[in-house]
Design an enzyme around this catalytic site. Structure first.
Site, PDB file in Angstrom:
ATOM      1  N   ASP A   1      -8.071  -6.037   8.817  1.00  0.00           N
ATOM      2  CA  ASP A   1      -7.664  -5.393   7.562  1.00  0.00           C
ATOM      3  C   ASP A   1      -7.189  -6.457   6.558  1.00  0.00           C
ATOM      4  O   ASP A   1      -6.571  -7.460   6.966  1.00  0.00           O
ATOM      5  CB  ASP A   1      -6.517  -4.417   7.901  1.00  0.00           C
ATOM      6  CG  ASP A   1      -6.228  -3.419   6.793  1.00  0.00           C
ATOM      7  OD1 ASP A   1      -7.140  -3.129   5.997  1.00  0.00           O
ATOM      8  OD2 ASP A   1      -5.084  -2.926   6.738  1.00  0.00           O
TER       9      ASP A   1
ATOM     10  N   VAL B   1      -4.507   4.388   7.239  1.00  0.00           N
ATOM     11  CA  VAL B   1      -3.157   4.934   7.413  1.00  0.00           C
ATOM     12  C   VAL B   1      -2.285   3.936   8.146  1.00  0.00           C
ATOM     13  O   VAL B   1      -2.661   3.453   9.217  1.00  0.00           O
ATOM     14  CB  VAL B   1      -3.195   6.242   8.245  1.00  0.00           C
ATOM     15  CG1 VAL B   1      -1.828   6.923   8.206  1.00  0.00           C
ATOM     16  CG2 VAL B   1      -4.286   7.177   7.795  1.00  0.00           C
TER      17      VAL B   1
HETATM   18  P1  13P Z   1      -0.412   3.136   4.017  1.00  0.00           P
HETATM   19  O1  13P Z   1       0.549   2.198   4.693  1.00  0.00           O
HETATM   20  O2  13P Z   1       0.074   3.506   2.665  1.00  0.00           O
HETATM   21  O3  13P Z   1      -0.744   4.305   4.869  1.00  0.00           O
HETATM   22  O4  13P Z   1      -1.768   2.332   3.772  1.00  0.00           O
HETATM   23  C1  13P Z   1      -2.412   1.719   4.856  1.00  0.00           C
HETATM   24  C2  13P Z   1      -3.547   0.885   4.396  1.00  0.00           C
HETATM   25  O5  13P Z   1      -4.165   1.153   3.405  1.00  0.00           O
HETATM   26  C3  13P Z   1      -3.882  -0.277   5.226  1.00  0.00           C
HETATM   27  O6  13P Z   1      -4.897  -1.052   4.673  1.00  0.00           O
END
Ligand code: 13P
Length: 277
Positions: A81, A231
């Site tokens: 990510d 999330v």
């Molecule tokens: P949130 O922490 O707001 O759920 O977002 C998670 C996210 O987009 C990780 O890349």
């Protein structure tokens, strides 16, 4: 079974469905994601952020997820990510990640395109999917949440068209009123912009910052363009609150039990996100 994100997201989009991506950074968070996916009987994306390398190395996370995936009956993607460092992306791919996100969203478009192109070439040669990002979102840990999310930060449709065409990315994360962390008010996604971006890029879109977005808006976004919902914050809060409650009620002070409590609660919240899938 471990799979790459390219076909999974394409198929999800073709059926106006989405795959949830949950942030994981240790054994318990990974187990929670597998537990929720098994209950939902659906594919899941385990997303490890660049910033989590203090919690666990890429190799350790890859070993955990590969082991769990080997015993799991549904498709699992191991995704990197928000990564700004191209060398880290290469190392993740070499470690067995099946999907990566290059986050060059703070760079001038030309540089973002050039860097994304390098990532796409390396990833595609190895059968790994690439997510790009355009538009201005706050940091992944939600630490800088603006008072209001300004339209000027939204992803520009023409830039998105050019970015997708010139890089060949497989999916695109955009800014349409979404943000990481705890929203200060009710978020309102700009559905028209989302649809325009999707029509311009013709690849599945990714919605970051799904914690706290009203269910109806997530559903609409999935019906229009979004094939992956990210999330993290809601999961982290669920786990932390569970540990706090166990300590407050003097249920246990044993760390291994507290971590099990957090894992169970996180799995429950993860499971609820499969309602959108
Ligand atoms: P949130 O922490 O707001 O759920 O977002 C998670 C996210 O987009 C990780 O890349």
């Amino acid at each position: 079974m471990l799979t790459n994100s390219i076909t999974l997201l394409k198929d999800a989009r073709a059926h106006a469905q989405c795959i949830p991506a949950f942030n994981i950074y240790n054994l318990e968070t990974a187990q929670a994601a597998f537990q929720a996916a098994r209950l939902a009987q659906k594919p899941v994306i385990a997303a490890f952020g660049e910033g989590y390398q203090e919690n666990a190395s890429l190799l350790v996370i890859a070993a955990i997820v590969k082991t769990l995936a080997g015993q799991h009956p549904y498709p699992v993607v191991l995704h990197l990510d928000h990564c700004k460092e191209i060398d880290t992306i290469y190392r993740a791919i070499d470690a067995g990640f099946t999907s990566v996100m290059y986050d060059g969203s703070r760079l001038p478009l030309k540089d973002n395109i050039a860097n994304t192109l390098r990532v796409v070439q390396y990833a595609h040669e190895r059968g790994v999917g690439v997510e790009g990002e355009l538009g201005c979102m706050n940091p992944e840990d939600g630490s800088e949440m603006p008072d209001s999310i300004s339209h000027s930060a939204y992803t520009d449709v023409n830039q998105a068209r050019r970015y997708a065409k010139e890089t060949g990315v497989d999916s695109l994360a955009g800014a349409v009123g979404n943000a990481h962390g705890l929203y200060k008010g009710t978020p309102h996604l700009h559905m028209e912009r989302l649809e325009e971006i999707y029509r311009a890029v013709e690849i599945p879109l990714v919605l970051h910052g799904c914690s706290g977005i009203p269910a109806g808006q997530i559903r609409q976004a999935v019906s229009i363009a979004v094939a992956k919902i990210n999330v993290n914050t809601e999961l982290a809060l669920a786990g932390s609150n569970q540990i706090a409650a166990l300590l407050r009620e003097k249920e246990t002070m044993r760390l291994e039990k507290l971590m099990l409590g957090a894992r169970e609660r996180m799995a429950e919240v993860m499971k609820s996100f499969f309602d959108f899938a």
